[in-house]
Every structure is written in structure tokens, then in C-alpha cells.
Design an enzyme around this catalytic site. Structure first.
Site, PDB file in Angstrom:
ATOM      1  CB  THR B 146       5.933   3.531  -0.690  1.00 38.14           C
ATOM      2  OG1 THR B 146       5.449   3.247  -2.002  1.00 38.14           O
ATOM      3  CG2 THR B 146       5.105   4.644  -0.080  1.00 38.14           C
ATOM      4  CE  LYS B 168       3.970   5.860  -3.369  1.00 39.89           C
ATOM      5  NZ  LYS B 168       2.952   4.787  -2.957  1.00 39.89           N
ATOM      6  CB  THR B 179      -1.394   2.242  -5.583  1.00 34.66           C
ATOM      7  OG1 THR B 179      -2.386   1.338  -5.420  1.00 34.66           O
ATOM      8  CG2 THR B 179      -1.054   2.872  -4.237  1.00 34.66           C
ATOM      9  CD  GLU B 259       5.043  -3.378  -4.380  1.00 32.91           C
ATOM     10  OE1 GLU B 259       4.289  -4.355  -4.449  1.00 32.91           O
ATOM     11  OE2 GLU B 259       4.966  -2.504  -3.508  1.00 32.91           O
ATOM     12  CG  ASN B 378       3.053  -7.018  -3.073  1.00 34.54           C
ATOM     13  OD1 ASN B 378       2.838  -5.944  -2.519  1.00 34.54           O
ATOM     14  ND2 ASN B 378       3.475  -7.112  -4.329  1.00 34.54           N
TER      15      ASN B 378
END
Lengths: 383, 383
Positions: B146, B168, B179, B259, B378
Site C-alpha cells: 500500500t 506488507k 497493520t 511511513e 497520514n
């Protein structure tokens, strides 16, 4: 509208040179009596600062003559020497006021793990005493600021008696208490036991529900002193109400000035099986970095709200959850609701409403978004 | 070094058009047997996605023929219709493979609260089946990305049998499971019950201890399948070790690609009274935004570490705590230790060591710093 709004208090703020910025950094709030009844609540962090250790002991008998507060150093994690510094600070103020040292509370805020420069602090205490005045509340409020951009003061007057207060805190604002120092004063005639009960009730629905960044401080202190100077003994409920109003006002001011925030977020959890459930759910959402980033980005991301709710043990059925952003119910029954494009998050105030459909209790948690400026302030704070 | 490293598996990734980016978005991993033993662990979030509900049922009998995974949509909070989409996806793959639908697991990742475009997904499943190959692992790993910037694969070979895996996940990386979607494969002969026990042990010290941002997803899934194609039955301990190695490798890859992160932080908690205490302390530090911002700012702010430790219920005495950053003990006995200027946090790898001096247990939590880029990613993810 300050700690000197009620009769029987004097206050002052002065510059001792603890801060590199050269701004005011020492405050004193003195209770002129006739009563010296007092109560306090402190951080529940098991790593707590020297002034917290000292002040807990000082207020244990329900009596305080004065509070001395400093910004520019938290005096936390400073060991026996740091504790001696807090005692020395209390002693100096006691000497100057002709008070018993055990009736002096001490509060400190700033960096953890740094000794206070006592050669500057003690003369600062002297200077503050020299300028104590019954309209010195604003100066005291200014002297306790750290990363605060504005000083926080509040007050209400009811039937001949008043409650006043000041607060500081803009980061490490978290559970239990937000990272903050608060001094509350009243000239109502209220004994120490009643002050304690009222303070705990007021904190529970104000400071305890202000959760800016989930980080609990080592120094949180809320002190309430009564001078009894009005001669009026209020109904207990009326006193709790007035005290709560002042605390809620100060809590909102803290959230409004939280470090780097671009939104003030009110999370209203309704339909809960218990007030505790409502609080747990609100706090979990308030601590979701993904939720907080979404608000910063103007995105009514209800999926992140649901995923936060889902890690709690509150009573709910995932298929019953409703979530609204500023009144638009974007999630209905745990699924897609109104068009998210109807939500406008461009204003500073954001209201998120969660209906758990599991009962009739509710609670509101106040928090902030997570922004570039929050990261910037907290990446650079000590360097 | 992938899900097709072990014998008896084929895999493929294809582009169904679920992502605006036009990148691959559907993957299939099929077990060619002779065994179809399988085990899985799922998010403990009470708000869980339709594919999690389906896959829990599918793996309940310890048998899986294949897994189909999609990026470009989480199929979470999509109600009965979303669940039907997961069933339809499993059915399509079962038809194509000649398998029983109950032996097909489904995983989805992407935005919550959006229905999957089934008119694109089902042809994507067909296309993936058409390209299944015993060296298709890399393509499958790419199709489940993602916000990942690189695909994650790992594998080990031991005495004639292997364990392979892909993962992932780059955000909403949190407790319990990060996650993430993970598919693990082995050609060792291991029955379903032993797979289940080994998987839980391996996850507990790998994915469960990767906590990038404290936010638990609705879709986390880790699936382990055995083909038994090697014909070798390993010692149970050897199998657990190999599986753990693969899981730790993948967990580190997830944290390395989290991220917006600029630092990979390993929090080693030692001297704990129990492994649970060590984990609780490490996780609390990993979730302190102030700590994470400090690391981003290159600041060995041990005060923020202590204030995080202080909110846990772990056994410790605040006057015994030692904290080191990259080997420099900046806090000794709960007080100022070595000069903090000796700490160099300019590298990407940061090691924080906390000694609770309360026992002999330990645990390591992996996390990241909190950066402008985390906020940016985010804040903008769904808009």
C-alpha cells in the site's frame, strides 16, 4: 479573572533568570487568610518530580499558606539534591512570609533531569515576595508559562464569593492530569475536606479529560486554597459547580494553546453503558495518531475512529456505531453513512460525536490534531 | 527468499485496477500440497474487516488451499454487502483452483469504509490464477503493497526444508499485530496444531513487538501454510526457530519502511521482573509522541523515557532506572548520568536500553520516530 479575583490572596511574578528567553519565571501566590484550608491533586506518574514529593507532604494536613512556582526547570529526576532544592525554595518563601515551611507548596515546570540554578531561584523568590499584590494574578500567570503562547486565567463570582485560577501547560498534556500546573483560589468558607472532594470532582471532568498528546508529566499539580475572606459558606453543590466551571475554562484554554495544534477537537461519546466506557473510548480516539493526522489534513476519516474504538473494552456492537464530524453522520451503523465531502473541517473547532448505542452515559474528551508544528516543537524543545 | 522458496507453492501478483496508481493490487498464494495444513492469527481489534471474519472461519479447521490478497481497499466497515464481497472473492478463487471455498483465505488492505469494485477484483483473481508460478513470490509481494516503498520478503532453508514469507504494512502499525498482511509458507511436514503453536510463539516476539504508531488495524492477518512437499518432519524447536527468524526479519523490514520514519528504534528493556513487564515498558516508550519527536530531533531526551515508564504498572523503583541511547548511559539511577552530548543520533538506527533493575527478564520493542513526513502521509492518505 485570576488567582487574585477572590479576596484574601496576593500574587506576583518575577524574572529570576531561569529561562534563556529572559521572560518571567518565578511566581508566588500567598493566602492572606483568615483560613488556610487547602487541597491538591498530583500526577499519578510513578516517576514524579521533587516538588511533587514535597508538595504532597506539605498539603497532607489540609493547610497551605502559599505556593511558589517556577518555570525554566522541572526539577524531576534530580535525586536527593533536587529534593533539597525544593525544600530550600519552600524555606525561603516561608521565611519571607513568616509562615511554617510545611505550609508552602512548590511547583516546577520545564526540562526533566536538570538541576535548578538555586543562586538565581532564591533571589527570584525574594523579588516575588517584594512585589506581592492583591492584583498580581496576571503577573503570576505569566511567570509560569513554558511553551504556552498565552497565559491562562479564569474566575467566577457567585453570591459574594469567588473562585479564581491560573494554569500553564501546552505539551506533555495527558491523562489523569494534563501536563500542567494549576493554582485555584477561593474566598468561600470551605474546609479542607470539602475542598478536597470538590477538587477531585472538578478535575475529573475537566483536566482529566484534556488529553492533547497522551504523555503524562512528572510534575502535574493542581492546588486549591481557600482564604475564607468572603465570610460566606456556599452550598456544597454550588461550590463544586463554580470550581468545575473554572477548571473546565482553564482546561479548554490549555487545549486551545496546545503545542503546534491547528484544531481543537471535542470528542463527545454518547450512548455509553457507563461514564467510564465513554471516557475510555474518547481517550483512545484522542490518542490515535492516525486520527489526529487526519483532522490536521481536513479528512473526516471515520475508519480511524472505528479502529480506535475497536481496541477498547467498552460495551458496544461494531454494527451499531455512529460517528459524526461537525454534525455530519459519516458512519451509521458501523458502515458508510453521509457523504464525507459534506464535512467541513477548515475551522479550528472540530466536534466528533460517537454514539455507542449501548446505554445512556456520556463524556467529552478534549484533544488536538497532530501537526508539523507539534513535531517541530517537540523535536527541538531541549536542543 | 519468498513465499515460493519452499516447495509446493505457486504465487502471482497482478493489476486489477483497484489502485489509482495503477500498480499491482491482487495476489494469490496457492498450496500445491500434498498437505494443506494451515494456521493464522488475526487482529484483536473488535472492529474487524469482512475478510478477517471470513478467513477466521476458513482456517478454523486447520486447512487452507490458497490465499487471495488485495490492496486498494480494506473492505472494513462495509456491512453484510462487504462480507458478501469477501465470500465472492473466495468463491472465484476456489472455482479456478478446483478447491473447496472454505479452504480459501481472503486478505484486504487499504482504506476503511469503502466497498471493493468487484467488477475489477474478480477478473483480477482470474488473471492472477492464469499467471501462478512456483517463482511468483516476488510478484505477489509487490501486489500487496500500500504505502510501502519496497516489498518485504524473507526466507530460510534448514536441512532440506524451508520457511518463506512476504509482508506488507507501513502505517497503522501497532500492537498485537502491526497493520499488516503476512503470508508464511513451509514445505516442512507440520500438522495444523503444531503450525498454530509455532505461529503464535513466533508472532509474540516479532510482529507483536513491532509498534510503529500505536494504531491497531481492522485487517491484520498472518497466515501460515504447510505443503509438506519436502517430506521432512523437523524437530518442533527447529521449526519454531526458523519461523521466528523469518517473522523477525519481516517485522524489521516493516519498521524499516514505516511511513515517514527517519529512524528505526530498538527499545531493549532489560532487568525486568517479567517478560510482560519488559514488553509493557517498551511499548509505553514506543508510544510516547514526545519521545518519538525527540528522536526525530536527534535529542537523547531520557526525561521523556522516564515519564513514559512511570505510567506503567511494571515493577521498578524510580531511583534505580538506567537509560542508555546508543550505549551512552545518559540516565543512571533515575538521575543525570553521562553527558548527553556524547550521544550521536544522526544514524538511522537507534538503540535505547532501559534497565529496570527489577529482575532478569527482557524484551525488545521496535518502533519509529515521529516526523513531518509521518504527519504528511497520514494527513493526506485518503484525500
Amino acid at each position: 479573572m485570576s488567582v487574585t479575583l477572590p479576596q484574601g490572596f496576593s500574587a506576583a511574578g518575577t524574572t529570576a533568570g531561569l529561562k534563556a528567553s529572559g521572560r518571567p519565571d518565578v511566581a508566588v501566590v500567598a493566602n492572606l487568610g483568615p483560613s488556610q484550608a487547602a487541597a491538591a491533586v498530583f500526577t499519578t506518574n510513578r516517576v514524579f518530580a521533587a516538588p511533587v514529593k514535597w508538595s504532597r507532604e506539605a498539603v497532607a494536613d489540609g493547610q497551605l499558606a502559599a505556593v511558589v512556582l517556577n518555570s525554566g526547570g522541572a526539577n524531576a529526576c534530580t535525586g536527593a539534591a533536587g529534593y533539597a532544592d525544593s525544600v530550600a525554595t519552600a524555606s525561603r518563601l516561608a521565611d519571607r512570609l513568616g509562615a511554617v515551611v510545611d505550609n508552602i507548596a512548590v511547583c516546577s515546570t520545564g526540562l526533566i533531569g536538570v538541576r535548578l540554578p538555586m543562586d538565581k531561584l532564591l533571589p527570584g523568590v525574594d523579588a516575588a515576595c517584594d512585589s506581592l499584590s492583591t492584583d498580581g494574578g496576571a503577573g503570576a500567570a505569566e511567570a509560569i508559562m513554558t511553551t504556552d503562547t498565552v497565559s491562562k486565567q479564569a474566575g467566577v463570582t457567585v453570591d459574594g464569593w469567588s473562585v479564581g485560577g491560573m494554569a500553564k501547560g501546552a505539551g506533555m498534556l495527558a491523562p489523569g492530569l494534563a501536563t500542567m500546573l494549576v493554582v485555584l483560589t477561593t474566598d468561600a468558607v470551605v474546609d479542607a475536606a470539602a475542598l478536597d472532594g470538590a477538587l477531585r470532582r472538578a478535575c475529573r471532568v475537566s483536566f482529566d479529560r484534556a488529553d492533547s498528546d497522551g504523555c503524562m508529566s512528572t510534575n502535574d499539580t493542581v492546588i486549591l486554597m481557600s482564604s475564607g475572606a468572603s465570610g460566606v459558606t456556599p452550598e456544597p453543590a454550588a461550590f463544586v459547580d463554580a470550581l468545575t466551571d473554572v477548571c473546565v475554562d482553564l482546561a479548554r484554554q490549555l487545549i486551545a494553546d496546545a503545542e503546534g495544534a491547528s484544531h481543537e477537537i471535542s470528542i463527545d461519546v454518547v450512548g455509553a453503558a457507563s461514564e467510564r466506557d465513554a471516557e475510555v473510548v474518547g481517550r483512545e480516539i484522542a490518542r490515535s495518531n492516525l486520527f489526529k493526522c487526519a483532522i490536521f489534513g481536513g479528512d473526516p476519516n471515520w475508519g480511524r475512529v472505528l479502529s480506535a474504538i475497536g481496541v477498547t473494552d467498552a460495551a458496544f456492537d461494531a454494527d451499531d456505531l455512529d460517528v459524526s464530524f461537525n454534525g455530519v453522520k459519516v458512519c451509521r451503523g458501523g458502515q458508510i453513512g453521509e457523504d464525507r465531502s459534506l464535512v467541513d473541517l477548515s475551522g479550528r473547532q472540530v466536534r466528533v460525536t460517537v454514539d455507542l448505542h449501548a446505554g445512556s452515559d456520556s463524556a467529552t474528551i478534549l484533544t488536538n490534531d497532530l501537526t508539523y508544528d507539534y513535531v517541530k516543537e517537540n523535536a527541538e524543545y531541549s536542543t
